[in-house]
Each structure stands twice: as C-alpha cells, then as structure tokens.
Design a protein around this motif. Structure first.
Motif, PDB file in Angstrom:
ATOM      1  N   ARG A   1       0.842  -1.253  -0.073  1.00 56.31           N
ATOM      2  CA  ARG A   1      -0.010   0.030  -0.074  1.00 56.31           C
ATOM      3  C   ARG A   1       0.928   1.285   0.012  1.00 56.31           C
ATOM      4  O   ARG A   1       0.524   2.370  -0.462  1.00 56.31           O
TER       5      ARG A   1
ATOM      6  N   ALA B   1       0.656   4.202  -2.869  1.00 56.18           N
ATOM      7  CA  ALA B   1       0.128   5.311  -2.350  1.00 56.18           C
ATOM      8  C   ALA B   1       1.354   6.475  -3.256  1.00 56.18           C
ATOM      9  O   ALA B   1       0.916   7.466  -3.639  1.00 56.18           O
TER      10      ALA B   1
ATOM     11  N   SER C   1      -2.021   6.132   1.848  1.00 57.03           N
ATOM     12  CA  SER C   1      -2.014   4.481   1.940  1.00 57.03           C
ATOM     13  C   SER C   1      -3.010   4.106   2.763  1.00 57.03           C
ATOM     14  O   SER C   1      -3.661   3.121   2.393  1.00 57.03           O
TER      15      SER C   1
ATOM     16  N   ILE D   1      -6.217   3.404   0.798  1.00 57.18           N
ATOM     17  CA  ILE D   1      -6.164   2.429  -0.313  1.00 57.18           C
ATOM     18  C   ILE D   1      -6.554   1.003   0.410  1.00 57.18           C
ATOM     19  O   ILE D   1      -6.042   0.750   1.587  1.00 57.18           O
TER      20      ILE D   1
ATOM     21  N   ASP E   1      -8.932  -1.318  -4.230  1.00 61.31           N
ATOM     22  CA  ASP E   1      -9.495   0.008  -4.835  1.00 61.31           C
ATOM     23  C   ASP E   1      -8.871   0.903  -3.834  1.00 61.31           C
ATOM     24  O   ASP E   1      -8.494   0.915  -2.643  1.00 61.31           O
ATOM     25  N   ALA E   2      -9.252   2.284  -4.473  1.00 64.36           N
ATOM     26  CA  ALA E   2      -9.212   3.389  -3.830  1.00 64.36           C
ATOM     27  C   ALA E   2     -10.252   4.283  -3.800  1.00 64.36           C
ATOM     28  O   ALA E   2     -10.677   4.804  -4.721  1.00 64.36           O
TER      29      ALA E   2
ATOM     30  N   LEU F   1      -8.520  -0.591  -8.676  1.00 63.63           N
ATOM     31  CA  LEU F   1      -7.172  -0.323  -9.199  1.00 63.63           C
ATOM     32  C   LEU F   1      -6.963  -1.589 -10.143  1.00 63.63           C
ATOM     33  O   LEU F   1      -6.566  -2.645 -10.001  1.00 63.63           O
TER      34      LEU F   1
END
Length: 303
Positions: free
Chosen positions: A152, A156, A163, A166, A186-187, A192
C-alpha cells in the motif's frame, strides 16, 4: 490488561517499546532466555515512563510469570542465518521451539490471545494450535499484514493517495508464494487496475523484508508496529479488518493449513474470517500458497 512478550530480541524489544507508547497495557512481562537477559530492556523502558501518558508496569520474568496473560506475543526464534534466503529455513528450529514453549504458555493462560510474530509465521500458527487446546480464534499471526502495508505504501506513492485510503491486500503465505489480490483492490471505491507495474510493486513489497535484512541484519520496526496493531485491536475491541495468518476455514476448499486472509480482529481475537472475491489467477495462487505451507508443516512433523 496483561501482555507477555516472549522473546526479547530485536522484534520483541521493539514491540515492548511500541506497547508502552500506546498507553494500552497495564502490565507488560518480558520473557527472554533468562530473567536477566530481559532486564536491560525492562530497566530502559522503566526509565522512560515519565514521558508517556499512562505508565506501564514492566517486569522481566520466566514462562511462569506469564500466567494469566490476556495476550501473549510470541517473538522467540532460533538465530537467523546471515545468508538466509527464505523464512522457511527457520521452520525446523522454530517448530521445535514452539513445541517447547506453547503448551506451557497455553496452560498458564488458557483464555489468552496469541499473536504469533516468529517465522515462518504460517507454519508456527499451525503448530501453536496443534500442540495446545487453544481455539482457532485465539491464535493470530502477523502474516501478510506487513507485506500489505509495504504494498500500500508503494501504491500510495504511485497514486499520490494516502496509504490509509487504499484497500489492497497481499494474501496467502508470508513468504515467496504470497500474491496481491488485485481483483478486490480499490481506492475510494475506484478499482485499481491490475497493471504490470502494480504487479511489479507487489513483487517489490514481497522482497522488501530481505532488502531491510541485507542492510541492517534484521527487521524490527514494521513488524513490531504490525503486531502492536493486532494487539491494540484485541484490547480495544476495534474490529478492524486486517490480513493476518489464521487457520483457513474452508475458503476455496482449504482447511488444513494457516495462511493470511482478511479477518475482523477484536476482543475475541479473530472474530470473523472474510472471503474476498478472487479471480481464477488469484485462486490458483492461494491454492499454491496452501500447498507450499502444507509441505513445510509435514516436513517439520517428520524431522
């Protein structure tokens, strides 16, 4: 709340330091090879109690002094070879060590939660359950929590997103067969994409521990913080979802080994094991991880 840290090497002593900073633990017992071997850390931590909000009662002890622990953090390990290439190289020695320590620890604190930090963590979580009467929810390994944190952090930097925002897990073995669960990463609800560059970041994350090991001869900060996060979730009944090593509960037909899956961590330890929707590639990687760990568990039993 009483916490006993078993093993006062680099990781155990760092974990003890982090726990005193978090103001969570009333009584902290450090158990080394001898009582005297832990006294340096005990005195050093006592000398710093002026600078924390809630002082912790820190003492050095033996296994007997761990009796009645709410949480036991297992950091004890055989020496790590300077040329180690895989955590699995520690399996034979550390399985023997767990067989010596865990039955007595469980007898003295039958209601405790065990946070397994020693490696190979998946194999040792298995043997901690096998050689005691502890229930599966009582034994949780740091597993791929650190690997996921590393992944992460790299994502990031690429995405320029904090981070903590995320959601991306490394799952399976805490070792060479681990894999990124890109199908559920995903974010902010935005998936992602599983690009080659992001798989390269996952590979970089999987090797990061050995990169640290190459430079300083050990790792301690990240794994101690990961273990402290698990302990804090148990103490505060936080019910955070963390990728941790646990006895797999039938996910994808696997139930005989311990691997990392996302789990809800709270006052009862492992409160719920989550089953992420993996794609076919990831399902195969999870099953491969299971086979790798299964073989090491079997070889450790016959040695």
């Amino acid at each position: 709340m009483k916490v006993s840290v078993i093993g006062t090497g680099h990781v155990g002593s760092t974990l003890a330091f982090v726990l005193t900073l978090k103001n969570l633990v009333k009584e902290l017992v450090l158990v080394g090879k001898t009582r005297e071997s832990a006294m340096g850390d005990v005195l050093d931590l006592r000398h710093g109690q002026l600078f924390v909000n809630t002082p912790t009662q820190v003492s050095a002890g033996t296994l007997a002094d761990s009796a009645g622990s709410d949480i036991i953090a297992m950091c004890a390990s055989v020496p790590t070879p300077k040329d180690m290439n895989s955590r699995l190289e520690l399996a034979k020695g550390n399985v023997k060590l767990m067989r010596e320590l865990m039955p007595e620890l469980a007898r003295l604190s039958p209601d405790c939660k065990v946070v397994m930090v020693s490696n190979p963590v998946d194999v040792l979580v298995h043997y901690a359950l096998e050689c005691t009467d502890l229930r599966p929810n009582q034994v949780v390994g740091t597993g791929t929590l650190v690997d996921s944190s590393r992944f992460r952090q790299l994502l990031a930097e690429e995405l320029r997103i904090h981070s903590g925002d995320i959601r991306a897990y490394i799952l399976g073995e805490h070792g060479d067969s681990q894999f990124p669960a890109m199908s559920c990463a995903d974010a902010g609800g935005e998936p992602l994409d599983p690009t080659p560059a992001r798989y390269a970041l996952a590979d970089q994350a999987s090797k990061a521990g050995f990169e640290v090991f190459k430079y300083k001869g050990h790792t301690n900060y990240a794994v101690a913080l990961a273990a402290a996060e698990i302990i804090e979730c148990i103490i505060t009944d936080a019910k955070h979802t963390l990728p941790v090593s646990l006895q797999v509960d039938g996910f994808l037909g696997v139930s005989d080994v311990c691997l990392s899956l996302p789990a809800v961590i709270g006052g009862n330890g492992i409160e719920r094991v989550l089953h992420p929707r993996l794609n076919k590639r990831e399902e195969g990687e999870f099953l491969h991880s299971a086979e790798v760990v299964r073989q090491v568990v079997a070889s450790a039993r016959t040695d």
